[in-house]
Design a protein around this motif. Structure first.
Motif, mmCIF file in Angstrom:
data_model
loop_
_atom_site.group_PDB
_atom_site.id
_atom_site.type_symbol
_atom_site.label_atom_id
_atom_site.label_comp_id
_atom_site.label_asym_id
_atom_site.label_seq_id
_atom_site.Cartn_x
_atom_site.Cartn_y
_atom_site.Cartn_z
ATOM 1 N N ILE B 68 31.267 -15.954 -12.550
ATOM 2 C CA ILE B 68 30.316 -15.800 -11.449
ATOM 3 C C ILE B 68 29.268 -14.780 -11.864
ATOM 4 O O ILE B 68 29.603 -13.685 -12.319
ATOM 5 C CB ILE B 68 31.016 -15.310 -10.158
ATOM 6 N N ALA B 69 28.009 -15.175 -11.731
ATOM 7 C CA ALA B 69 26.914 -14.273 -12.095
ATOM 8 C C ALA B 69 25.998 -14.086 -10.896
ATOM 9 O O ALA B 69 25.645 -15.064 -10.218
ATOM 10 C CB ALA B 69 26.120 -14.860 -13.263
ATOM 11 N N TYR B 70 25.651 -12.853 -10.613
ATOM 12 C CA TYR B 70 24.666 -12.586 -9.568
ATOM 13 C C TYR B 70 23.286 -12.558 -10.219
ATOM 14 O O TYR B 70 23.088 -11.927 -11.262
ATOM 15 C CB TYR B 70 24.956 -11.249 -8.881
ATOM 16 N N CYS B 71 22.360 -13.258 -9.593
ATOM 17 C CA CYS B 71 21.021 -13.395 -10.170
ATOM 18 C C CYS B 71 20.002 -12.921 -9.135
ATOM 19 O O CYS B 71 20.009 -13.403 -7.996
ATOM 20 C CB CYS B 71 20.736 -14.854 -10.513
ATOM 21 N N ASP B 72 19.142 -11.990 -9.523
ATOM 22 C CA ASP B 72 18.191 -11.407 -8.576
ATOM 23 C C ASP B 72 16.833 -11.257 -9.257
ATOM 24 O O ASP B 72 16.733 -10.661 -10.339
ATOM 25 C CB ASP B 72 18.703 -10.040 -8.102
ATOM 26 N N SER B 73 15.809 -11.792 -8.618
ATOM 27 C CA SER B 73 14.483 -11.789 -9.247
ATOM 28 C C SER B 73 13.910 -10.385 -9.408
ATOM 29 O O SER B 73 13.055 -10.152 -10.257
ATOM 30 C CB SER B 73 13.505 -12.644 -8.425
ATOM 31 N N LYS B 92 18.331 -9.392 -13.265
ATOM 32 C CA LYS B 92 17.014 -10.002 -13.418
ATOM 33 C C LYS B 92 17.006 -10.940 -14.635
ATOM 34 O O LYS B 92 16.435 -12.032 -14.583
ATOM 35 C CB LYS B 92 15.935 -8.936 -13.589
ATOM 36 N N SER B 93 17.665 -10.509 -15.710
ATOM 37 C CA SER B 93 17.786 -11.397 -16.876
ATOM 38 C C SER B 93 18.510 -12.672 -16.485
ATOM 39 O O SER B 93 18.124 -13.771 -16.893
ATOM 40 C CB SER B 93 18.537 -10.692 -18.007
ATOM 41 N N ASN B 94 19.588 -12.541 -15.684
ATOM 42 C CA ASN B 94 20.320 -13.721 -15.223
ATOM 43 C C ASN B 94 19.395 -14.666 -14.462
ATOM 44 O O ASN B 94 19.385 -15.883 -14.688
ATOM 45 C CB ASN B 94 21.466 -13.311 -14.287
ATOM 46 N N TYR B 95 18.625 -14.096 -13.523
ATOM 47 C CA TYR B 95 17.740 -14.914 -12.686
ATOM 48 C C TYR B 95 16.735 -15.674 -13.561
ATOM 49 O O TYR B 95 16.542 -16.885 -13.411
ATOM 50 C CB TYR B 95 17.005 -14.019 -11.685
ATOM 51 N N ASN B 96 16.104 -14.956 -14.488
ATOM 52 C CA ASN B 96 15.095 -15.595 -15.330
ATOM 53 C C ASN B 96 15.714 -16.599 -16.292
ATOM 54 O O ASN B 96 15.090 -17.601 -16.654
ATOM 55 C CB ASN B 96 14.321 -14.529 -16.103
ATOM 56 N N GLN B 97 16.947 -16.328 -16.708
ATOM 57 C CA GLN B 97 17.639 -17.257 -17.602
ATOM 58 C C GLN B 97 17.852 -18.605 -16.912
ATOM 59 O O GLN B 97 17.553 -19.660 -17.470
ATOM 60 C CB GLN B 97 18.986 -16.644 -18.002
ATOM 61 N N TYR B 98 18.344 -18.577 -15.688
ATOM 62 C CA TYR B 98 18.566 -19.831 -14.955
ATOM 63 C C TYR B 98 17.252 -20.494 -14.585
ATOM 64 O O TYR B 98 17.147 -21.720 -14.535
ATOM 65 C CB TYR B 98 19.406 -19.581 -13.700
ATOM 66 N N LYS B 99 16.236 -19.684 -14.324
ATOM 67 C CA LYS B 99 14.931 -20.256 -13.986
ATOM 68 C C LYS B 99 14.401 -21.074 -15.162
ATOM 69 O O LYS B 99 13.904 -22.181 -14.985
ATOM 70 C CB LYS B 99 13.964 -19.120 -13.619
ATOM 71 N N ASN B 100 14.532 -20.517 -16.352
ATOM 72 C CA ASN B 100 14.056 -21.239 -17.525
ATOM 73 C C ASN B 100 14.891 -22.478 -17.796
ATOM 74 O O ASN B 100 14.364 -23.538 -18.139
ATOM 75 C CB ASN B 100 14.096 -20.318 -18.745
ATOM 76 N N LEU B 101 16.206 -22.361 -17.623
ATOM 77 C CA LEU B 101 17.085 -23.487 -17.916
ATOM 78 C C LEU B 101 16.908 -24.626 -16.925
ATOM 79 O O LEU B 101 16.852 -25.792 -17.298
ATOM 80 C CB LEU B 101 18.544 -23.033 -17.868
ATOM 81 N N ASN B 107 7.080 -19.642 -14.243
ATOM 82 C CA ASN B 107 6.211 -19.310 -13.107
ATOM 83 C C ASN B 107 6.657 -19.957 -11.796
ATOM 84 O O ASN B 107 6.061 -19.733 -10.752
ATOM 85 C CB ASN B 107 4.767 -19.720 -13.412
ATOM 86 N N GLU B 108 7.681 -20.799 -11.859
ATOM 87 C CA GLU B 108 8.192 -21.431 -10.637
ATOM 88 C C GLU B 108 9.249 -20.555 -9.985
ATOM 89 O O GLU B 108 9.765 -19.616 -10.593
ATOM 90 C CB GLU B 108 8.788 -22.804 -10.961
ATOM 91 N N GLU B 109 9.577 -20.879 -8.749
ATOM 92 C CA GLU B 109 10.623 -20.161 -8.025
ATOM 93 C C GLU B 109 11.656 -21.170 -7.533
ATOM 94 O O GLU B 109 11.352 -22.329 -7.314
ATOM 95 C CB GLU B 109 10.029 -19.419 -6.818
ATOM 96 N N PHE B 110 12.867 -20.700 -7.354
ATOM 97 C CA PHE B 110 13.913 -21.566 -6.799
ATOM 98 C C PHE B 110 13.647 -21.810 -5.316
ATOM 99 O O PHE B 110 13.359 -20.879 -4.562
ATOM 100 C CB PHE B 110 15.287 -20.921 -6.965
ATOM 101 N N ILE B 111 13.726 -23.073 -4.925
ATOM 102 C CA ILE B 111 13.567 -23.428 -3.520
ATOM 103 C C ILE B 111 14.900 -23.988 -3.024
ATOM 104 O O ILE B 111 15.400 -24.978 -3.550
ATOM 105 C CB ILE B 111 12.464 -24.503 -3.321
ATOM 106 N N GLY B 113 16.406 -25.552 0.225
ATOM 107 C CA GLY B 113 16.179 -26.061 1.575
ATOM 108 C C GLY B 113 14.892 -25.573 2.195
ATOM 109 O O GLY B 113 14.865 -25.231 3.383
ATOM 110 N N GLY B 114 13.837 -25.510 1.419
ATOM 111 C CA GLY B 114 12.546 -25.081 1.940
ATOM 112 C C GLY B 114 12.340 -23.577 1.907
ATOM 113 O O GLY B 114 11.279 -23.083 2.274
ATOM 114 N N HIS B 115 13.356 -22.848 1.480
ATOM 115 C CA HIS B 115 13.271 -21.383 1.446
ATOM 116 C C HIS B 115 13.258 -20.915 -0.008
ATOM 117 O O HIS B 115 14.094 -21.341 -0.816
ATOM 118 C CB HIS B 115 14.472 -20.781 2.189
ATOM 119 N N THR B 116 12.299 -20.076 -0.343
ATOM 120 C CA THR B 116 12.244 -19.535 -1.696
ATOM 121 C C THR B 116 13.345 -18.497 -1.864
ATOM 122 O O THR B 116 13.413 -17.518 -1.113
ATOM 123 C CB THR B 116 10.869 -18.878 -1.964
ATOM 124 N N GLY B 117 14.222 -18.739 -2.814
ATOM 125 C CA GLY B 117 15.365 -17.855 -3.008
ATOM 126 C C GLY B 117 15.099 -16.835 -4.092
ATOM 127 O O GLY B 117 14.854 -17.200 -5.245
#
Lengths: 219, 140
Positions: B68-73, B92-101, B107-111, B113-117
């Motif tokens: 389990i990894a906590y990911c925070d922008s 933050k590294s975790n968050y960006n790692q999953y964003k890239n993968l 430059n995108e953000e996780f959405i 259900g309509g909410h930017t996470g």
């Protein structure tokens, strides 16, 4: 995919489904002759050239990251490979298909000719070595062939077939010819089938992925 | 550990699909969850916690089931790599790692259900558990 221990240097190697298939043949066709490097997981925004401790620490956030195990899905890993581009290249080449998805009715035909933008100082939009086209589920098409590249490898890839198994197919060409399947039984109770088409420029390494759907004919 | 010996069942000799339970000892349901204090206090514990099927300090057959990894922008939830550089941390590294993968675009953000996470928990199942892939719809 779990995490790799970042306290030691690790080489984590796995076989893809295709690799296992070749190994299972037992006829010597499984030979590792090439390799590629990629950096899918790395966000270079984490590189900090303003780090107060000096240049040795610019990559601190990236170098400390824990990397994930490899996983055998070509649609999810090794998407951004190391490529060789002319010195001074300011923009990475990108592929343009002129459309963001492909939707075909049963037995409909379509030809795709990708263009590469930001390539060789914008003096050329086609790659001389052609493109690699991969469809995630070849059962959706009765014809999936590449044209325009006269190589033994390209000819060989065009002739590969499947006996109804849900497998991908990869071909090489400057253009791709597709014909949607006429087999109704594939659809079951669904009105359309989905797959993903991945295109990679053989010279530039540029990559694009778009959804493909085949709609069942009602008559 | 990333290395796993190639077993006979890993070879494709037919087009038949082979399925089996994902957790250790062919257990279809995981009811007990253990962490390792050795792992959680190590440097990797800053990024994720490994979860075992039994107490790894008492059982030689303990295996990592998932992490389990906590990911925070913004990098909240973990210490900074360097106190002089606020905002740069393992989460933050975790968050960006999953964003890239997953998104393929830094430059995108996780959405959701309509909410930017701006933060989420990621569950990483060990490859030795699932082999080729998890069967969609079977995780409850």
């Amino acid at each position: 995919m779990g995490y790799l221990n970042n306290q030691v240097v690790t080489v984590d190697a796995i076989l893809t489904k295709k690799g296992r298939e070749l190994l299972a043949r037992g006829d010597g066709s499984f030979q590792i002759t090439q390799f590629a490097l990629s950096d899918d997981e790395i966000d270079y925004n984490l590189y900090n050239p303003s780090h107060p401790s000096g240049s040795a620490f610019y990559g601190e956030a990236i170098e400390n990251m824990t990397l994930m195990e490899a996983f055998p899905d070509e649609n999810q890993i090794m998407k951004y490979k190391l490529v060789t581009l002319p010195r001074g290249t300011a923009k990475m080449p990108i592929l343009d298909l002129g459309q963001s998805n492909i939707s075909l009715k049963q037995t409909a035909e379509k030809t795709i000719t990708p263009q590469t933008l930001n390539y060789l100082d914008n003096n050329q939009v086609f790659e001389s070595s052609g493109y690699i086209f991969t469809i995630s589920d070849v059962r959706l098409f009765s014809n999936f062939t590449g044209t325009g590249v006269d190589e033994e490898q390209a000819t060989s890839l065009n002739s590969t077939t499947t006996l109804g198994t849900n497998v991908s197919k990869t071909v090489i060409g400057t253009s791709l010819n597709m014909k949607a399947t006429g087999v109704n039984t594939l659809f079951g109770s669904n009105t359309q089938l989905q797959a993903t088409l991945t295109i990679v420029g053989r010279d530039s390494g540029a990559r694009i992925q778009i959804p493909v759907s085949v709609k069942k004919s009602t008559s | 550990m990333g290395f796993k010996r190639l077993e006979a069942e890993d070879l494709v000799i037919s087009t038949d699909s082979v399925t089996n339970p994902v957790w250790s000892n062919n257990n279809p349901t995981l009811t007990e969850f253990y962490t390792s204090s050795l792992q959680t206090i190590s440097s990797t514990g800053e990024f994720y916690y490994s979860i075992y099927q039994n107490d790894p300090l008492l059982n030689d057959n303990s295996e990592v089931q998932f992490s389990i990894a906590y990911c925070d922008s913004e990098g909240s939830g973990s210490n900074f790599y360097n106190v002089l550089v606020t905002g740069s941390s393992p989460t933050k590294s975790n968050y960006n790692q999953y964003k890239n993968l997953i998104l393929g675009d830094e430059n995108e953000e996780f959405i959701f259900g309509g909410h930017t996470g701006s933060y989420f928990y990621a569950i990483n199942v060990d490859r030795a558990r699932y082999k080729q892939h998890l069967l969609p719809g079977t995780m409850t």
